[in-house]
Design a protein around this motif. Structure first.
Motif, short mmCIF file in Angstrom:
data_model
loop_
_atom_site.label_atom_id
_atom_site.label_comp_id
_atom_site.label_asym_id
_atom_site.label_seq_id
_atom_site.Cartn_x
_atom_site.Cartn_y
_atom_site.Cartn_z
N ILE A 1 3.39 -21.16 -14.77
CA ILE A 1 3.34 -22.57 -14.38
C ILE A 1 4.65 -22.96 -13.70
O ILE A 1 4.66 -23.60 -12.64
CB ILE A 1 3.07 -23.48 -15.60
N GLN A 2 5.77 -22.60 -14.28
CA GLN A 2 7.07 -22.99 -13.74
C GLN A 2 7.39 -22.29 -12.42
O GLN A 2 7.97 -22.91 -11.52
CB GLN A 2 8.16 -22.69 -14.77
N SER A 3 7.00 -21.02 -12.30
CA SER A 3 7.38 -20.24 -11.12
C SER A 3 6.39 -20.34 -9.96
O SER A 3 6.79 -20.24 -8.81
CB SER A 3 7.54 -18.76 -11.51
N VAL A 4 5.11 -20.51 -10.27
CA VAL A 4 4.08 -20.49 -9.23
C VAL A 4 3.37 -21.83 -9.07
O VAL A 4 3.26 -22.36 -7.96
CB VAL A 4 3.04 -19.38 -9.52
N PHE B 1 -6.62 -22.22 -10.20
CA PHE B 1 -7.04 -23.61 -10.37
C PHE B 1 -6.16 -24.41 -11.32
O PHE B 1 -6.31 -25.62 -11.45
CB PHE B 1 -8.51 -23.73 -10.78
N TRP B 2 -5.18 -23.79 -11.96
CA TRP B 2 -4.27 -24.56 -12.80
C TRP B 2 -3.44 -25.52 -11.94
O TRP B 2 -3.32 -26.69 -12.26
CB TRP B 2 -3.33 -23.62 -13.56
N ALA B 3 -2.89 -25.00 -10.83
CA ALA B 3 -2.08 -25.84 -9.95
C ALA B 3 -2.94 -26.82 -9.15
O ALA B 3 -2.61 -27.99 -9.01
CB ALA B 3 -1.27 -24.97 -8.99
N GLY C 1 0.48 -13.92 -14.85
CA GLY C 1 -0.07 -14.82 -13.86
C GLY C 1 -1.37 -15.46 -14.28
O GLY C 1 -1.84 -15.33 -15.41
N CYS C 2 -1.99 -16.14 -13.33
CA CYS C 2 -3.20 -16.91 -13.62
C CYS C 2 -4.29 -16.04 -14.21
O CYS C 2 -5.02 -16.47 -15.10
CB CYS C 2 -3.68 -17.56 -12.32
N ALA C 3 -4.40 -14.80 -13.77
CA ALA C 3 -5.47 -13.93 -14.27
C ALA C 3 -5.18 -13.37 -15.65
O ALA C 3 -6.01 -12.69 -16.23
CB ALA C 3 -5.68 -12.77 -13.30
N PRO D 1 1.56 -14.62 -5.92
CA PRO D 1 1.31 -13.34 -6.58
C PRO D 1 -0.15 -13.06 -6.88
O PRO D 1 -0.49 -11.97 -7.33
CB PRO D 1 2.11 -13.48 -7.89
N ASP D 2 -1.02 -14.04 -6.63
CA ASP D 2 -2.44 -13.90 -6.96
C ASP D 2 -3.21 -13.40 -5.73
O ASP D 2 -3.22 -14.05 -4.70
CB ASP D 2 -3.02 -15.23 -7.43
#
Length: 216
Positions: A191-194, A47-49, A16-18, A123-124
């Motif tokens: 990226i694709q899933s979240v 912050f990616w999304a 995930g992002c982390a 999930p974050d």
């Protein structure tokens, strides 16, 4: 099927992002607004999304991923992920107010994530993924309150909005590798899933606010 779902969720959490792998530990620069530009600062999960979603809006010239709302100066990504800085993953938006208003930015923000989940986005989990808006003037605060009521009245969300609304103090730019991560890592499972579903959600909610290349 339940075991498979739990396994897939664990994979997303692991990557995930982390858990992004750093490619450049140097920090991005925070530009000064150009003549006629205004600045807005939001936090809505990874912050990616959020960076991608806000950059797709007409009138938005630049988006910088960073950290805001905390007590530690110049934090690193790793430090923020320890969840003891008070910072949230945030975005600083440089926009042309003659093309898109602050109210329109706020409205798009509410549809670019889930503002009804406290300290969590998918999930974050943790206060670094909280939903927050950092206002700069009393007028912006009034606009946020009005837009929040407008979104709530649509019943788009079943639960109450829990977005933190607080005065802006500072945004510390995140590391270079976080900037534009959505576009540079399209094959990432996270990226694709979240991230991508969040961006698509905003596109469907406010198509009238998108740049032509995204309004399809």
């Amino acid at each position: 099927m339940k075991k498979l779902s739990l396994y897939l969720l664990s994979i997303i959490l692991l990557w995930g992002c982390a858990q992004g792998q750093p490619e450049n530990h140097s920090f991005a620069k925070l530009p000064e607004p150009k003549t006629g530009e205004k600045v807005a600062t939001f936090a809505g999960g990874c912050f990616w999304a959020m960076s991608e979603a806000m950059s797709e809006l007409k009138g938005v010239n630049k988006v910088v991923a960073g950290y805001a709302g905390g007590i530690v100066k110049n934090p690193t990504y790793e430090r923020v992920c320890e969840k003891n800085t008070g910072h949230a993953e945030s975005v600083q938006i440089y926009y042309n107010p003659s093309v898109i208003s602050y109210a329109q930015l706020v409205e798009a923000f509410f549809y670019a994530h889930d503002p009804t989940t406290l300290n969590r986005q998918g999930p974050d989990e943790g206060d670094d993924y909280r939903s927050a808006i950092f206002y700069r003037t009393p007028e912006e605060k009034a606009t946020i309150d009005a837009v929040m009521k407008k979104v709530a009245a649509t019943h788009h969300y079943n639960n109450p909005i829990v977005t933190e609304v607080t005065a802006y103090k500072a945004l510390y730019p995140a590391e270079v590798y976080h900037q534009g991560y959505y576009k540079t890592h399209p094959g990432s499972a996270y990226i694709q899933s979240v991230s991508e579903p969040k961006v698509m959600k905003m596109r469907h909610a406010v198509p009238q606010l998108l740049k032509p290349e995204f309004a399809k």
